[in-house]
Design an enzyme around this catalytic site. Sequence first.
Site, PDB file in Angstrom:
ATOM      1  N   LYS A  47       5.652  10.625   0.203  1.00 42.37           N
ATOM      2  CA  LYS A  47       5.037  11.772   0.891  1.00 42.37           C
ATOM      3  C   LYS A  47       6.072  12.551   1.688  1.00 42.37           C
ATOM      4  O   LYS A  47       6.086  13.783   1.669  1.00 42.37           O
ATOM      5  CB  LYS A  47       3.911  11.306   1.818  1.00 42.37           C
ATOM      6  CG  LYS A  47       2.674  10.841   1.080  1.00 42.37           C
ATOM      7  CD  LYS A  47       1.634  10.312   2.070  1.00 42.37           C
ATOM      8  CE  LYS A  47       0.460   9.698   1.339  1.00 42.37           C
ATOM      9  NZ  LYS A  47      -0.493   9.066   2.268  1.00 42.37           N
ATOM     10  N   ASN A  86       0.530   7.581  -2.834  1.00 45.60           N
ATOM     11  CA  ASN A  86       0.097   7.085  -1.528  1.00 45.60           C
ATOM     12  C   ASN A  86       1.205   6.413  -0.726  1.00 45.60           C
ATOM     13  O   ASN A  86       0.965   5.877   0.345  1.00 45.60           O
ATOM     14  CB  ASN A  86      -1.110   6.147  -1.675  1.00 45.60           C
ATOM     15  CG  ASN A  86      -0.790   4.911  -2.488  1.00 45.60           C
ATOM     16  OD1 ASN A  86       0.184   4.895  -3.241  1.00 45.60           O
ATOM     17  ND2 ASN A  86      -1.607   3.888  -2.363  1.00 45.60           N
ATOM     18  N   CYS A  87       2.428   6.455  -1.216  1.00 47.44           N
ATOM     19  CA  CYS A  87       3.585   5.877  -0.523  1.00 47.44           C
ATOM     20  C   CYS A  87       4.069   6.854   0.553  1.00 47.44           C
ATOM     21  O   CYS A  87       4.298   8.026   0.278  1.00 47.44           O
ATOM     22  CB  CYS A  87       4.690   5.597  -1.539  1.00 47.44           C
ATOM     23  SG  CYS A  87       6.273   5.149  -0.801  1.00 47.44           S
ATOM     24  N   ASN A  88       4.238   6.364   1.778  1.00 48.41           N
ATOM     25  CA  ASN A  88       4.675   7.236   2.873  1.00 48.41           C
ATOM     26  C   ASN A  88       6.050   7.840   2.631  1.00 48.41           C
ATOM     27  O   ASN A  88       6.287   9.002   2.979  1.00 48.41           O
ATOM     28  CB  ASN A  88       4.666   6.471   4.201  1.00 48.41           C
ATOM     29  CG  ASN A  88       3.263   6.215   4.692  1.00 48.41           C
ATOM     30  OD1 ASN A  88       2.339   6.961   4.374  1.00 48.41           O
ATOM     31  ND2 ASN A  88       3.082   5.158   5.459  1.00 48.41           N
TER      32      ASN A  88
END
Length: 115
Positions: free
Chosen positions: A13, A8-10
Amino acid sequence: MTVYGIPNCNTVKKALDWLKAHQIDFEFHDFKKKGITSEKLNEWCNTFGWETVLNRKGLTWKKLTKEEQAKIDNQDLAIAYLKENTSAIKRPVIAQNNKAILIGFDDDNYLKTLT
């Protein structure tokens, strides 16, 4: 190639999207679910420096008091903290042939190193 991070880390991603766009195969290691060893953290600290592996810009670090932050002043203490607080590891870490080669995401560095 292995990508270490949390899904869930940008920044993770962005890195995963970049790898997919460049058709680079990888295995994802979610260190929130699978954990991370002291040996692996030590390797990363020896490669990038413990100050780089310890993400001081993230919320996990910022939740600490100034006094708690000041106590983490060497590699051994940083590794102990990161083992318990994997969200404070700078991410992603990219390893090739079981050796860390990149940390964080930077398009230019990825182009130079991975293509």
